[in-house]
Design an enzyme around this catalytic site. Structure first.
Site, short mmCIF file in Angstrom:
data_model
loop_
_atom_site.label_atom_id
_atom_site.label_comp_id
_atom_site.label_asym_id
_atom_site.label_seq_id
_atom_site.Cartn_x
_atom_site.Cartn_y
_atom_site.Cartn_z
N LYS A 186 -9.46 -24.33 -0.66
CA LYS A 186 -9.84 -22.98 -1.07
C LYS A 186 -8.83 -21.92 -0.57
O LYS A 186 -7.98 -22.20 0.26
CB LYS A 186 -11.25 -22.66 -0.55
C1 LIG Z 1 -17.49 -23.34 -8.02
C2 LIG Z 1 -17.79 -24.13 -6.78
N1 LIG Z 1 -19.02 -24.08 -6.25
C3 LIG Z 1 -19.34 -24.76 -5.13
C4 LIG Z 1 -18.40 -25.54 -4.47
C5 LIG Z 1 -18.80 -26.32 -3.27
O1 LIG Z 1 -18.07 -26.00 -2.12
P1 LIG Z 1 -17.88 -27.07 -0.95
O2 LIG Z 1 -16.82 -28.04 -1.38
O3 LIG Z 1 -17.44 -26.24 0.21
O4 LIG Z 1 -19.18 -27.71 -0.73
C6 LIG Z 1 -17.10 -25.62 -4.98
C7 LIG Z 1 -16.09 -26.47 -4.35
O5 LIG Z 1 -15.08 -26.83 -4.92
C8 LIG Z 1 -16.79 -24.90 -6.18
O6 LIG Z 1 -15.57 -24.97 -6.73
#
Ligand SMILES: Cc1ncc(COP(=O)(O)O)c(C=O)c1O
Length: 392
Positions: A186
């Site tokens: 990210k």
């Molecule tokens: C649009 C979106 N929502 C939620 C998430 C979930 O995040 P995490 O990987 O920190 O659980 C991601 C992760 O890539 C995402 O791209």
């Protein structure tokens, strides 16, 4: 979304501060931690930057979404409308609260189509969940208006759009709740982590309690704390927060570099007659982690994608991607046959496999997205655009 490209001595220093105390837990141990509270510092930094009244850190973007949904009082059987183009975590989070994910088409913003949202509203709808995909925002004015008219919550999945804004307000702060992810790819990363942003005290209270076994966090004796609600452990560790804090301090520099790269890349691509661009409702607020283009048809798009792949140029063709677009979510389309979901919830789910998302297909089959590394040079961009021109 390359926060990791900026790792340096700042991350090491914050992590070292934590290791020297020996306290990796975000709560309590006041005497031993010697004034080191990285999670709290990171939360305050997010609040200062974004203007959110409350920011609460958790273990991931996925757990942030689950916590945020639950904080609104959404109950099993309630419906939440979200787009066909997102990461699987968005619908997973809805499902694991017991609610029903209602997927609807995207438009040329590559995010929720407000018209499709309106059509999908039923008496069970409780929330709309726009996902600000690939760094840029959903069409928030009409979506906020629909939410207001129908008395629905707006949950922003801003996991991919940290630092982006809409008409001067940070993404994640326009809805009732908003969520960030700080996972390994990210804009700002701490390995694994997430945040919930809100201006509503009662939602924040629920979030910090739910993500720590229901603890009320009153007083200084963890063992004597009360448990007003049932919760889970979705806590972030001080080590992760230490990395995230160092990264957050670099957010402006990361965004500025991404925006410079994107402006140059976009100007070069605009010279190619068969290339057009994703509509971004507020260009100034794009966090610019990706550049997404439309080509004229699927055949041309595949040809360009194959050509770029052959040269090792990072480029996503989401239409064929197993994680970001509904077309290949076979497990999701087959939910009614999966274990781990109650019969009651199964009976509430639509038959996703039979739903028609041809309007989304029309955009996705022509979309290519370039992730923008902070190290991308003008010379490399010139090579990529020349290559694209030569492929058609
Ligand atoms: C649009 C979106 N929502 C939620 C998430 C979930 O995040 P995490 O990987 O920190 O659980 C991601 C992760 O890539 C995402 O791209």
């Amino acid at each position: 979304m390359p926060g990791f490209e900026r790792f340096g001595k700042e991350e090491i220093k914050h992590v070292q501060d934590v290791l020297e105390t020996g306290i990796l837990m975000r709560y309590n141990f006041e005497a031993a931690r010697n004034g080191i509270w990285k999670t709290q510092e990171f939360e305050q930094a997010i609040q200062r930057t974004t203007g959110a009244k409350y920011a609460h850190l958790v273990s991931s973007g996925t757990t942030a979404l689950i916590t945020a949904i639950k904080s609104l009082g959404i109950e099993p059987g309630d419906e939440i409308i979200l787009p066909t183009f997102t990461f699987v975590a968005s619908f997973e989070a809805v499902l694991f609260t017991g609610a029903v994910p209602v997927l609807v088409d995207i438009d040329d913003t590559l995010t929720l189509s407000p018209k499709a949202v309106e059509k999908a509203i039923t008496s069970k709808t409780k929330a709309i969940m726009p996902v600000h995909m690939c760094g840029a925002m959903a069409d928030l004015d009409p979506l906020l208006e629909i939410a207001h008219q129908h008395n629905l919550f707006l949950i922003e999945d801003a996991c991919q759009a940290i630092g982006g804004s809409y008409k001067g307000k940070y993404l994640g702060t326009l809805g009732d709740v908003g969520c960030f992810s700080f996972d390994f790819v990210k804009t700002v990363t701490c390995g694994e982590g997430g945040a919930i942003l809100t201006n509503e005290k009662s939602y924040y209270e629920y979030c910090h309690q739910f993500s720590d076994h229901g603890h009320d966090h009153i007083g200084h004796d963890r063992g004597a704390e009360d448990h007003p609600i049932i919760g889970l452990n979705f806590r972030i560790s001080e080590l992760h927060a230490a990395v995230g804090l160092a990264q957050w301090e670099k957010l402006d520099e990361i965004l500025s570099r991404q925006r410079t790269i994107k402006t140059y890349f976009k100007a070069k691509l605009a010279e190619i007659p068969f290339v057009s661009f994703r509509r971004i409702p507020d260009e100034a607020g794009d966090n610019a982690s990706f550049l997404s283009i439309f080509l004229e048809n699927e055949e041309q798009t595949r040809k360009v994608w194959e050509g770029l792949k052959k040269e090792g140029i990072p480029c996503a063709y989401w239409y064929d991607n197993n994680w970001h677009y509904i077309r290949k979510w076979h497990h999701f389309k087959n939910l009614k046959n999966q274990k781990g979901i109650s019969e009651e919830q199964k009976n509430q789910l639509p038959n996703y496999a039979e739903q028609n998302f041809s309007a989304s297909d029309e955009f996705m089959k022509r979309t290519l997205s370039f992730p923008l590394s902070l190290n991308l040079t003008e010379e490399k961009i010139n090579q990529i655009t020349a290559l694209i021109s030569s492929l058609v």
